[in-house]
Design a protein around this motif. Structure first.
Motif, mmCIF file in Angstrom:
data_model
loop_
_atom_site.group_PDB
_atom_site.id
_atom_site.type_symbol
_atom_site.label_atom_id
_atom_site.label_comp_id
_atom_site.label_asym_id
_atom_site.label_seq_id
_atom_site.Cartn_x
_atom_site.Cartn_y
_atom_site.Cartn_z
ATOM 1 N N ARG A 156 30.694 56.314 36.422
ATOM 2 C CA ARG A 156 30.523 55.645 37.708
ATOM 3 C C ARG A 156 29.593 54.452 37.534
ATOM 4 N N PHE A 157 30.047 53.297 37.982
ATOM 5 C CA PHE A 157 29.205 52.109 37.928
ATOM 6 C C PHE A 157 29.546 51.242 39.134
ATOM 7 N N PRO A 158 28.523 50.782 39.864
ATOM 8 C CA PRO A 158 28.751 50.019 41.099
ATOM 9 C C PRO A 158 29.342 48.650 40.812
ATOM 10 N N PHE A 159 30.056 48.124 41.797
ATOM 11 C CA PHE A 159 30.626 46.791 41.631
ATOM 12 C C PHE A 159 29.531 45.737 41.770
ATOM 13 N N ASN A 160 29.568 44.757 40.889
ATOM 14 C CA ASN A 160 28.699 43.586 40.976
ATOM 15 C C ASN A 160 29.409 42.434 40.272
ATOM 16 N N LEU A 161 28.773 41.299 40.268
ATOM 17 C CA LEU A 161 29.413 40.130 39.670
ATOM 18 C C LEU A 161 29.639 40.282 38.174
ATOM 19 N N GLY A 162 28.953 41.238 37.554
ATOM 20 C CA GLY A 162 29.189 41.499 36.141
ATOM 21 C C GLY A 162 30.599 41.980 35.849
ATOM 22 N N TRP A 163 31.317 42.447 36.890
ATOM 23 C CA TRP A 163 32.698 42.894 36.679
ATOM 24 C C TRP A 163 33.604 41.760 36.213
ATOM 25 N N GLY A 183 50.644 41.110 23.768
ATOM 26 C CA GLY A 183 50.136 40.034 24.611
ATOM 27 C C GLY A 183 50.597 40.179 26.047
ATOM 28 N N THR A 184 51.832 40.641 26.233
ATOM 29 C CA THR A 184 52.337 40.883 27.586
ATOM 30 C C THR A 184 51.551 42.001 28.261
ATOM 31 N N VAL A 185 51.258 43.051 27.505
ATOM 32 C CA VAL A 185 50.472 44.162 28.062
ATOM 33 C C VAL A 185 49.083 43.680 28.478
ATOM 34 N N PHE A 186 48.430 42.925 27.612
ATOM 35 C CA PHE A 186 47.095 42.410 27.932
ATOM 36 C C PHE A 186 47.155 41.437 29.108
ATOM 37 N N SER A 187 48.215 40.648 29.190
ATOM 38 C CA SER A 187 48.342 39.688 30.282
ATOM 39 C C SER A 187 48.486 40.404 31.625
ATOM 40 N N VAL A 188 49.315 41.434 31.661
ATOM 41 C CA VAL A 188 49.479 42.204 32.896
ATOM 42 C C VAL A 188 48.161 42.871 33.282
ATOM 43 N N ALA A 189 47.460 43.441 32.292
ATOM 44 C CA ALA A 189 46.170 44.077 32.568
ATOM 45 C C ALA A 189 45.159 43.059 33.089
ATOM 46 N N ALA A 190 45.156 41.847 32.508
ATOM 47 C CA ALA A 190 44.215 40.823 32.951
ATOM 48 C C ALA A 190 44.509 40.383 34.381
ATOM 49 N N VAL A 191 45.787 40.240 34.722
ATOM 50 C CA VAL A 191 46.152 39.842 36.087
ATOM 51 C C VAL A 191 45.749 40.924 37.085
ATOM 52 N N LEU A 192 46.030 42.181 36.768
ATOM 53 C CA LEU A 192 45.666 43.273 37.683
ATOM 54 C C LEU A 192 44.151 43.371 37.850
ATOM 55 N N LEU A 193 43.422 43.226 36.748
ATOM 56 C CA LEU A 193 41.962 43.269 36.839
ATOM 57 C C LEU A 193 41.430 42.082 37.641
ATOM 58 N N TRP A 194 42.047 40.923 37.457
ATOM 59 C CA TRP A 194 41.612 39.755 38.213
ATOM 60 C C TRP A 194 41.806 39.986 39.706
ATOM 61 N N ILE A 195 42.942 40.535 40.086
ATOM 62 C CA ILE A 195 43.192 40.811 41.505
ATOM 63 C C ILE A 195 42.165 41.807 42.035
ATOM 64 N N LEU A 196 41.904 42.871 41.271
ATOM 65 C CA LEU A 196 40.936 43.888 41.695
ATOM 66 C C LEU A 196 39.546 43.288 41.868
ATOM 67 N N VAL A 197 39.099 42.520 40.873
ATOM 68 C CA VAL A 197 37.763 41.937 40.936
ATOM 69 C C VAL A 197 37.670 40.902 42.050
ATOM 70 N N MET A 198 38.750 40.146 42.262
ATOM 71 C CA MET A 198 38.745 39.136 43.320
ATOM 72 C C MET A 198 38.637 39.786 44.689
ATOM 73 N N VAL A 199 39.341 40.889 44.891
ATOM 74 C CA VAL A 199 39.282 41.591 46.176
ATOM 75 C C VAL A 199 37.873 42.118 46.430
ATOM 76 N N TYR A 200 37.290 42.770 45.411
ATOM 77 C CA TYR A 200 35.933 43.308 45.569
ATOM 78 C C TYR A 200 34.908 42.188 45.759
ATOM 79 N N THR A 201 35.109 41.066 45.070
ATOM 80 C CA THR A 201 34.186 39.940 45.229
ATOM 81 C C THR A 201 34.266 39.377 46.640
#
Length: 234
Positions: A156-163, A183-201
């Protein structure tokens, strides 16, 4: 190792890489810019400047990564609120690998056009770039497992800008079916993480809980502790 040096090493964080990685990113970007320049001489100057930036940034980044790895081995993992910072070394490793491959590829085409070095020198730069990029990618893959293991251990780790340390730019240069798939796998993971971090931000900016500076809070506490002593001395 003295007590003071132990304290300094224990407080060391991967954020030390942030000023250094700028040189590595600029070098990789310079290779892309050189590819778009129509004048071979301008492209040559850009490539040389990019090689210099890469030569400044990557050795410094590797030094800091070694020190940071020693810190992780000798002391406990960073606190949960900054545990995602363990992903930061992936930045210079990934960008450095892509940058040196792209620079080698551009050297192969540009050196022959400008007659900068003897014939065949561009091919040597290209081969060395591919080899060094592959080695950096392998080290980055190992560090990715280290970082994922550190985060999973924290649970468990709280959300902050370090994400935002989860998000890295991706590059493609090596023609390989294996790298296309991974590369496709990493690209999909990066896009999903970007969306998640953007929403939380966005949520954090809306309710203002992201605007917190722990270092300033500690400074305020120290100032409050000093105030009574100053009043007593007056």
């Amino acid at each position: 190792m003295t007590r003071k040096s132990e304290i300094n090493l224990a407080s060391m964080g991967s954020a030390w890489l942030l000023p250094i990685v700028a040189c590595v990113v600029a070098a990789a970007s310079g290779a892309i810019v050189a590819d778009a320049l129509p004048n071979p001489q301008y492209a040559l100057g850009t490539i040389i400047a990019s090689f210099v930036l890469w030569g400044v940034g990557m050795p410094l980044a590797m030094m800091v990564i070694v020190i940071y790895l020693a810190r992780l081995m000798l002391f406990k993992l960073p606190p949960n609120n900054i545990i995602v910072s363990t992903f930061l070394p992936l930045g210079p490793l990934g960008q450095g690998g892509f940058g040196i491959q792209k620079l080698g590829s551009m050297a192969k085409t540009t050196f022959s056009k400008t007659n900068t070095l003897p014939e065949g020198a561009g091919d040597t730069f290209h081969i060395m770039g591919l080899a060094m990029g592959l080695l950096l990618w392998a080290f980055g893959l190992l560090w990715l497992f280290f970082a994922i293991g550190s985060v999973l251990r924290s649970r468990r780790f709280p959300f902050n800008l370090g994400w935002w340390a989860f998000i890295f730019p991706l590059g493609r240069d090596m023609p390989s079916r294996f790298f296309d798939v991974i590369g496709t796998v990493f690209s999909v993971a990066a896009v999903l993480l970007w969306i998640l971090v953007m929403v939380y931000t966005s949520m954090g900016v809306y309710d203002r809980h992201l605007f917190v500076a722990p270092c300033l809070a500690d400074l305020r506490e120290k100032q409050q502790q000093r105030c009574p002593e100053q009043r007593g001395s007056v």
